[in-house]
Scaffold this active site. Structure first.
Site, short mmCIF file in Angstrom:
data_model
loop_
_atom_site.label_atom_id
_atom_site.label_comp_id
_atom_site.label_asym_id
_atom_site.label_seq_id
_atom_site.Cartn_x
_atom_site.Cartn_y
_atom_site.Cartn_z
N ASN A 148 -22.02 -19.69 16.44
CA ASN A 148 -22.99 -18.83 15.79
C ASN A 148 -23.00 -19.04 14.28
OD1 ASN A 148 -24.76 -16.83 15.05
ND2 ASN A 148 -23.90 -15.28 16.38
N ASP A 149 -22.01 -18.48 13.61
CA ASP A 149 -22.02 -18.56 12.15
C ASP A 149 -21.99 -19.99 11.62
OD1 ASP A 149 -22.13 -15.84 12.07
OD2 ASP A 149 -19.97 -15.57 11.82
#
Lengths: 103, 482
Positions: free
Chosen positions: B405-406
């Protein structure tokens, strides 16, 4: 004087550590970490001396023995786990042949 | 020859082997031998120590060595590769506790023998030896409880979110001051009645400090924490080496300490965050504030999540010539590494070129993804580092983001208000099509919305990564059969 020598060793070892690790590919970060984690179990040396000295107190023996156990778990577990991990890193030719190669 | 000299000669050999072993661990071709060499060094140092003249009784040493070895072997055998981060944390905690106990036992000896006799055995002065005992207990204690807390977070016995409470920094600061005052008092007169009290204060406070120091750190920052704790366990051993004037302890402990510091720095750099920021910010717990901050960038956040089915994913992948997989912690959670490898092989036999792009902090410890993919027999030539893949990203037909994600959030490059602004990312958004595998529509670990999911060329494949990929693989098999 002996203290100065120990500090001298410390300073040199610190620089050596920096030089050795500075350029390790990221693929090897985990094995490097778990391998050096096993090395930190070197405290087993201190634990053996603590457990083996007789100062007439049971406390020292208990502390020393517990330290030997813990440090040994760290050492043995650390090296074996690292070896297991490194055994899985394979080149293409090697990995095509055998599918399962677990310890 | 005096036995002391012989023992020290063996220690020198062991130190050299430790250094060589560590050097060889840094290269793929020699890594396994390097680890073995380092183990030989440990064996030599351990055996030599048994002949130290301070060691007079062997019963408990042998008990300790045998029990520890058995536990170590069992742990190493049964641990799953996906559980490797917590295993490393746990072992590390044991090492730290062992050093703490050594420091404690040495203090007990000093009380039993008195300074004169003790310092006749080991080099030092009362103040120096007491202050290194203080450091051993302090660093060992922090390493122990810190590692155990990290273990509990990684094993999901405790929530991975950072826990912060009001006045946390103040409480921690007060603890640090308490430890330092007690430590200085202890160092100046360890044998005074107050010295004994000071020792207990240091012991207990360092245990509490380790706990509260890891508490506010979120799961996404775990690679930094684990590297740092690893470094600390080495420094604890090193401090114990100064107590008993033992050179192999100092050399080996110091090597671990510095190599851990370097790994920590690499991890921090990969997140574009300072060590202080990781340790003290309670990242992710500040999500409400962050949300209002990024609300300013709401204009460019517009777009919608576009789901895709497994069948359509198959069609996209079937037509692709250049495919890159971007794994994250979600792949580990879903245990999807084997089916990912299977899919990669099918894509290759379908004529596509397959790569795996690995972000340095993907997962929960340094190199986590590499270990998982290696376990699934992905050849390491296919694993590409972030800096190598980003220039190629625009030529990729499909980027498959699996539970990351990040590390693929374009906000890190564009959105100044984003808490992760400035963090280097894998530029998945530059690929022609992006397929994101995700369990559900939640924010990532840091609690941030991911702009990547809203881009026009992004499709969301919802569900358990293992299950959805299995259905894609089934489509490929059906194609091959027909």
């Amino acid at each position: 004087m002996e203290l100065i020598l120990l500090l001298f060793i410390f300073a040199l070892a610190a620089f050596l550590g920096f030089e050795l690790i500075a350029k390790v590919p990221s693929q090897l970060h985990t094995p490097l970490m778990s391998g050096s984690n096993a090395v930190s179990g070197i405290t087993v040396v201190g634990a053996i001396i603590a457990a083996g000295t007789d100062d007439g107190s049971w406390l020292t023996t208990v502390l020393g023995t517990a330290a030997v156990i813990l440090a040994m778990v760290n050492v043995v577990g650390g090296y074996l786990v690292t070896d297991r991990m490194l055994g899985m890193f394979k080149k293409k030719e090697a990995s095509a042949g055998k599918k399962e190669d677990r310890v | 020859m005096k036995p002391e000299i012989l023992i020290n000669l063996v220690y020198i050999v062991a130190s050299v082997l430790f250094i060589l072993g560590l050097k060889m661990l840094g290269r793929q071709a020699t890594a396994r031998r390097g680890n073995a060499l380092s183990a030989v060094a440990m064996l030599l140092a351990t055996v030599a120590t048994l002949f130290d003249h301070n060691v007079v009784s062997y019963t408990w040493i042998i008990v300790g060595l045998v029990v520890g070895t058995v536990i170590g072997v069992v742990c190493a055998r049964i641990v799953k590769m996906t559980s490797m981060p917590e295993m490393v944390a746990l072992l590390n905690g044991f090492g730290g506790l062992a050093s703490l106990l050594v420091g404690w036992a040495e203090y007990g000896k000093i009380r039993a023998f008195g300074w004169e006799r003790y310092l006749g055995e080991f080099a030092g002065t009362p103040v120096f030896t007491a202050s290194v005992i203080f450091l051993t207990v302090l660093i060992g204690g922090i390493t122990f409880t810190g590692s155990i807390y990290a273990f509990a977070k990684l094993a999901e016995w405790l929530p991975g979110r950072p826990s912060v409470f009001r006045g946390q920094h103040l409480a921690n600061g007060a603890l640090v001051i308490l430890v330092l005052v007690a430590g200085v008092g202890f160092s100046f007169d360890a044998l005074a009645p107050l010295g004994g009290l000071a020792f207990w204060v240091v012991l207990l406070a360092s245990l509490v400090l380790g706990w509260t120091f890891v508490m506010p750190i979120g799961g996404g920052d775990m690679p930094v924490v684990i590297s740092l704790l690893n470094s600390l366990s080495g420094l604890a051993a090193c401090a114990a080496g100064f107590v008993i004037a033992n050179n192999v302890l100092i050399v080996a402990g110091c090597l671990v300490g510095t190599s851990g510091v370097i790994l920590t720095a690499i991890m921090c750099k990969a997140m574009n965050r300072s060590l202080a920021g990781v340790l003290f910010s309670g990242f992710g717990a500040a999500a409400p504030g962050a949300a209002t901050a990024s609300a300013a960038g709401e204009g460019e956040m517009q777009g919608e999540l576009k789901p895709i089915s497994a069948e359509d994913t198959f069609s996209v992948l079937e037509a692709a010539r250049q495919v890159v997989f971007i794994p994250g912690y979600g792949m580990a959670v879903a245990q999807a590494q084997h089916v990912v490898r299977e899919l990669a092989e099918m894509l290759e036999s379908n004529g596509a070129e397959v790569r795996f792009a690995i972000h340095p902090v993907a997962g929960r410890m340094p190199g986590h993804m590499n270990v998982l993919l290696a376990e699934a027999n992905v050849p390491y030539e296919q694993l590409v580092e972030m800096d190598a893949i980003n220039p190629l990203m625009a030529s990729m037909d499909v980027a498959v983001v699996i539970g990351a994600n990040d590390v693929v959030n374009p906000a890190a490059a564009r959105d100044r208000a984003s808490p992760i602004y400035g963090m280097p990312i894998i530029n998945a958004h530059e690929a022609r099509t992006v397929i994101c595998l995700k369990r559900g529509k939640g924010a990532g670990f840091s609690g941030l919305e991911n702009q990547l999911f809203l881009l026009p060329n992004t499709r969301m494949l919802y569900g358990d990564a293992k299950g959805t990929l299995q259905s894609v693989v089934a489509e490929f098999k059906a194609l091959a059969a027909s």
